[in-house]
Design a protein around this motif. Structure first.
Motif, PDB file in Angstrom:
ATOM      1  N   LYS A  15     -13.530 -12.718   2.965  1.00 20.88           N
ATOM      2  CA  LYS A  15     -12.341 -12.491   3.801  1.00 20.88           C
ATOM      3  C   LYS A  15     -12.635 -12.881   5.252  1.00 20.88           C
ATOM      4  N   LEU A  22      -0.165  -8.172   6.521  1.00 13.13           N
ATOM      5  CA  LEU A  22       0.237  -8.065   7.920  1.00 13.13           C
ATOM      6  C   LEU A  22      -0.825  -8.660   8.829  1.00 13.13           C
ATOM      7  N   GLY A  23      -2.083  -8.303   8.543  1.00  8.24           N
ATOM      8  CA  GLY A  23      -3.174  -8.729   9.425  1.00  8.24           C
ATOM      9  C   GLY A  23      -3.275 -10.238   9.541  1.00  8.24           C
ATOM     10  N   ILE A  43      -1.227   2.840   7.810  1.00  9.24           N
ATOM     11  CA  ILE A  43      -2.087   4.013   7.580  1.00  9.24           C
ATOM     12  C   ILE A  43      -2.851   3.821   6.268  1.00  9.24           C
ATOM     13  N   PRO A  60       6.509  -7.272   4.814  1.00 11.36           N
ATOM     14  CA  PRO A  60       5.300  -7.241   5.649  1.00 11.36           C
ATOM     15  C   PRO A  60       5.362  -8.249   6.800  1.00 11.36           C
ATOM     16  N   PRO A  96       0.817  -1.219   0.000  1.00 13.22           N
ATOM     17  CA  PRO A  96       0.000   0.000   0.000  1.00 13.22           C
ATOM     18  C   PRO A  96       0.849   1.268   0.000  1.00 13.22           C
ATOM     19  N   TYR A 122     -16.068  -4.133   8.427  1.00  7.74           N
ATOM     20  CA  TYR A 122     -15.988  -2.717   8.822  1.00  7.74           C
ATOM     21  C   TYR A 122     -16.711  -1.796   7.838  1.00  7.74           C
ATOM     22  N   LYS A 123     -17.044  -2.353   6.649  1.00  2.39           N
ATOM     23  CA  LYS A 123     -17.728  -1.516   5.659  1.00  2.39           C
ATOM     24  C   LYS A 123     -19.235  -1.451   5.921  1.00  2.39           C
ATOM     25  N   VAL A 170       0.920   0.860  13.165  1.00  2.00           N
ATOM     26  CA  VAL A 170       1.823   0.237  12.188  1.00  2.00           C
ATOM     27  C   VAL A 170       1.457   0.612  10.743  1.00  2.00           C
ATOM     28  N   GLN A 172      -7.810   9.440   2.342  1.00  2.00           N
ATOM     29  CA  GLN A 172      -8.885   9.751   3.304  1.00  2.00           C
ATOM     30  C   GLN A 172      -8.364  10.708   4.361  1.00  2.00           C
ATOM     31  N   VAL A 208       8.176   1.333  12.738  1.00  2.00           N
ATOM     32  CA  VAL A 208       8.535   1.300  11.310  1.00  2.00           C
ATOM     33  C   VAL A 208       9.629   0.258  11.105  1.00  2.00           C
ATOM     34  N   HIS A 232      -3.339   6.166   2.664  1.00  5.55           N
ATOM     35  CA  HIS A 232      -2.903   5.772   1.310  1.00  5.55           C
ATOM     36  C   HIS A 232      -3.999   6.046   0.290  1.00  5.55           C
ATOM     37  N   GLN A 233      -5.242   6.064   0.766  1.00  2.00           N
ATOM     38  CA  GLN A 233      -6.361   6.295  -0.159  1.00  2.00           C
ATOM     39  C   GLN A 233      -6.810   7.746  -0.141  1.00  2.00           C
ATOM     40  N   LEU A 247      -5.437  -1.256  -3.234  1.00  2.00           N
ATOM     41  CA  LEU A 247      -5.935  -0.301  -2.232  1.00  2.00           C
ATOM     42  C   LEU A 247      -7.451  -0.394  -2.079  1.00  2.00           C
ATOM     43  N   ALA A 264      -5.869   4.155   5.485  1.00  2.00           N
ATOM     44  CA  ALA A 264      -6.815   5.231   5.158  1.00  2.00           C
ATOM     45  C   ALA A 264      -6.091   6.363   4.429  1.00  2.00           C
ATOM     46  N   SER A 306      -7.840  -4.284   9.204  1.00  5.27           N
ATOM     47  CA  SER A 306      -7.331  -4.853   7.956  1.00  5.27           C
ATOM     48  C   SER A 306      -6.753  -6.249   8.195  1.00  5.27           C
TER      49      SER A 306
HETATM   50  N1  NAP Z   1       5.196   0.400   9.795  1.00  9.11           N
HETATM   51  C1  NAP Z   1       5.838  -0.293   8.859  1.00  9.11           C
HETATM   52  O1  NAP Z   1       7.055  -0.385   8.851  1.00  9.11           O
HETATM   53  C2  NAP Z   1       5.031  -0.996   7.801  1.00  9.11           C
HETATM   54  C3  NAP Z   1       5.581  -2.050   7.043  1.00  9.11           C
HETATM   55  C4  NAP Z   1       4.785  -2.711   6.105  1.00  9.11           C
HETATM   56  C5  NAP Z   1       3.476  -2.279   5.902  1.00  9.11           C
HETATM   57  N2  NAP Z   1       2.996  -1.237   6.641  1.00  9.11           N
HETATM   58  C6  NAP Z   1       1.633  -0.741   6.446  1.00  9.11           C
HETATM   59  O2  NAP Z   1       0.698  -1.674   6.965  1.00  9.11           O
HETATM   60  C7  NAP Z   1      -0.560  -1.488   6.281  1.00  9.11           C
HETATM   61  C8  NAP Z   1      -1.065  -2.838   5.793  1.00  9.11           C
HETATM   62  O3  NAP Z   1      -0.144  -3.353   4.841  1.00  9.11           O
HETATM   63  P1  NAP Z   1      -0.399  -4.772   4.169  1.00  9.11           P
HETATM   64  O4  NAP Z   1       0.847  -5.121   3.446  1.00  9.11           O
HETATM   65  O5  NAP Z   1      -0.949  -5.729   5.155  1.00  9.11           O
HETATM   66  O6  NAP Z   1      -1.533  -4.434   3.118  1.00  9.11           O
HETATM   67  P2  NAP Z   1      -2.191  -5.411   2.033  1.00  9.11           P
HETATM   68  O7  NAP Z   1      -1.832  -6.808   2.250  1.00  9.11           O
HETATM   69  O8  NAP Z   1      -1.924  -4.832   0.704  1.00  9.11           O
HETATM   70  O9  NAP Z   1      -3.733  -5.280   2.369  1.00  9.11           O
HETATM   71  C9  NAP Z   1      -4.509  -4.348   1.750  1.00  9.11           C
HETATM   72  C10 NAP Z   1      -5.931  -4.542   2.299  1.00  9.11           C
HETATM   73  O10 NAP Z   1      -6.220  -3.466   3.191  1.00  9.11           O
HETATM   74  C11 NAP Z   1      -7.618  -3.292   3.235  1.00  9.11           C
HETATM   75  N3  NAP Z   1      -7.899  -1.852   3.241  1.00  9.11           N
HETATM   76  C12 NAP Z   1      -7.595  -0.956   2.293  1.00  9.11           C
HETATM   77  N4  NAP Z   1      -7.990   0.260   2.667  1.00  9.11           N
HETATM   78  C13 NAP Z   1      -8.568   0.143   3.878  1.00  9.11           C
HETATM   79  C14 NAP Z   1      -9.178   1.051   4.790  1.00  9.11           C
HETATM   80  N5  NAP Z   1      -9.269   2.350   4.516  1.00  9.11           N
HETATM   81  N6  NAP Z   1      -9.646   0.549   5.966  1.00  9.11           N
HETATM   82  C15 NAP Z   1      -9.518  -0.756   6.262  1.00  9.11           C
HETATM   83  N7  NAP Z   1      -8.953  -1.666   5.446  1.00  9.11           N
HETATM   84  C16 NAP Z   1      -8.500  -1.206   4.258  1.00  9.11           C
HETATM   85  C17 NAP Z   1      -8.180  -3.970   1.981  1.00  9.11           C
HETATM   86  O11 NAP Z   1      -8.903  -5.119   2.416  1.00  9.11           O
HETATM   87  P3  NAP Z   1     -10.447  -5.035   2.858  1.00  9.11           P
HETATM   88  O12 NAP Z   1     -11.215  -5.713   1.775  1.00  9.11           O
HETATM   89  O13 NAP Z   1     -10.475  -5.746   4.161  1.00  9.11           O
HETATM   90  O14 NAP Z   1     -10.797  -3.583   2.947  1.00  9.11           O
HETATM   91  C18 NAP Z   1      -6.955  -4.436   1.220  1.00  9.11           C
HETATM   92  O15 NAP Z   1      -7.139  -5.702   0.602  1.00  9.11           O
HETATM   93  C19 NAP Z   1      -0.277  -0.474   5.175  1.00  9.11           C
HETATM   94  O16 NAP Z   1      -0.637   0.817   5.611  1.00  9.11           O
HETATM   95  C20 NAP Z   1       1.222  -0.567   5.005  1.00  9.11           C
HETATM   96  O17 NAP Z   1       1.777   0.612   4.449  1.00  9.11           O
HETATM   97  C21 NAP Z   1       3.737  -0.597   7.571  1.00  9.11           C
END
Ligand code: NAP
Length: 348
Positions: free
Chosen positions: A191, A167-168, A255, A138, A55, A207-208, A253, A262, A284, A259-260, A333, A257, A162
């Motif tokens: 999901k 990550l989730g 954000i 991730p 994201p 959550y939607k 961890v 919001q 981070v 990225h889109q 996204l 929201a 998420s």
């Molecule tokens: N802190 C760090 O070092 C670090 C490292 C890696 C990643 N991250 C961050 O962790 C977050 C998750 O990354 P990821 O790799 O797990 O993402 P991912 O696998 O690409 O998952 C994206 C999923 O997030 C959900 N989503 C999108 N927008 C949303 C919103 N506004 N509210 C709730 N859910 C939403 C969507 O699923 P739904 O159908 O459920 O909406 C989408 O399929 C990102 O912000 C990423 O940048 C941080």
């Protein structure tokens, strides 16, 4: 003598993407002809095999310029090396620009390069694509943030926003293995079913469609909430601050929201942090590459044996290559896919 040159494709982002919800017009695929770089110490020149679509993407618009290369993580083959840690022909996980070839030159990027050692125990039993997700950045983020700032205790309750993302999925499974009660939220019934039936999540809401306060209050019940693993950075935090038990933790961890594009208001009830002696801590991954050996030692056998599960969506070569990256990123996204998304851009 004229330097050797290479003609290849690269993706540029337009500065109108800043603060916006990404759309196709924010990106442009260009064909460039550039000299093969003369490497300075530690630099690398690589061929990118596949991109992890995360994201968060990086770009740096030089002064006065409206276009910038996009930087994300890729699995890449080292073509030329001035870095003894990553010799010619080695396979690396590296921050690279979205291009067919990349020159990794800045120390800021070089510090994040990791050697993908396929001779490690169990490594031959996992697919290469797993290094984009559960075994990649991730996965490392999920694993290390929980260890470093999660302070997980059996019997506690964790809520993961998420939950079906890369990550989730891992956070929920790691917390479950530690004996926590795991609650999540995701954006579709498919999901939710996966999380509860396959990954062991105890309760997941949509959550939607649900009222977040009501759904989360019902989910945590009398036991309350001990940890919020926040991947979204939206108004859910305000709800959580009311529900957390004394000495609860919020791990900031992600954000998603933001990225889109919001806009979210800060929580109005931060006073809970003081009254309940909560810990609200950010994490981070940058600068934590030294954790990779311990991370792989623990996770490689679990992933290889199927004890840790994951889902992925791979755009294969022939389905667009580099050109497919922007739209795939936009779909990601929007929640179109489940789990780790990656795009193959070249064969070896
Ligand atoms: N802190 C760090 O070092 C670090 C490292 C890696 C990643 N991250 C961050 O962790 C977050 C998750 O990354 P990821 O790799 O797990 O993402 P991912 O696998 O690409 O998952 C994206 C999923 O997030 C959900 N989503 C999108 N927008 C949303 C919103 N506004 N509210 C709730 N859910 C939403 C969507 O699923 P739904 O159908 O459920 O909406 C989408 O399929 C990102 O912000 C990423 O940048 C941080």
């Amino acid at each position: 003598m004229a330097p050797n040159t290479l003609t290849f494709k690269r993706i540029l982002a337009n500065s109108s993407i800043l603060g916006a919800n990404p759309e196709p017009s924010h990106f442009r695929v260009v064909t460039v002809t550039e000299p093969i770089p003369e490497l300075k110490p530690n630099e690398l020149f690589v061929k990118n095999l596949s991109f992890s679509l995360d994201p968060y993407i990086r770009y740096e618009f030089a002064k006065g310029q409206t276009e910038s290369p996009v930087i994300g993580f890729g699995l890449s083959r080292v073509l030329e090396s001035a870095n003894p840690s990553f010799p010619k022909d080695s396979l690396i996980l590296a921050p690279v620009d979205w291009a067919e070839y990349s020159h990794i030159s800045s120390s800021e990027l070089l510090i994040e390069v990791v050697l993908v050692d396929r001779t490690l125990p169990y490594a031959d039993k996992v697919s290469l694509s797993a290094y984009h997700g559960v075994l990649g950045v991730p996965g490392l983020t999920a694993w290390h943030s929980l260890r470093k700032i999660g302070d997980l205790k059996a019997g506690e309750t964790i809520y993961v926003s998420s939950a079906a993302g890369t990550l989730g999925q891992l956070v929920g499974q790691l917390a479950k293995r530690k004996g926590l009660r795991v609650i999540g939220s995701a954006g579709s019934q498919a999901k939710i079913d996966y999380l509860t039936k396959e990954l062991g999540y105890d309760y997941v809401f949509n959550y939607k469609t649900a009222d977040k306060r009501q759904a989360l209050t019902e989910a945590v019940g009398d036991k309350g909430l001990d940890i919020y693993y926040d991947l979204v950075g939206d108004d859910t935090t305000e709800v959580v601050l009311d529900l957390l038990n004394p000495r609860g933790r919020i791990l900031a961890v992600g954000i998603l929201a933001e990225h889109q594009g919001q806009k979210t208001e800060p929580p109005k009830n931060l006073i809970n942090i003081l009254f309940k002696q909560l810990r609200y801590e950010g994490y981070v991954i940058f600068g934590n590459a030294q954790e990779v050996p311990a991370f792989w030692e623990e996770l490689l056998p679990l992933v290889a044996n199927g004890d840790i599960k994951y889902t992925e969506h791979i755009v294969k070569l022939g389905q667009g290559g580099l050109e497919a990256v922007p739209q795939t990123y936009i779909n990601l996204l929007k929640g179109v896919y489940q789990g780790k998304v990656s795009v193959d851009v070249a064969s070896e």
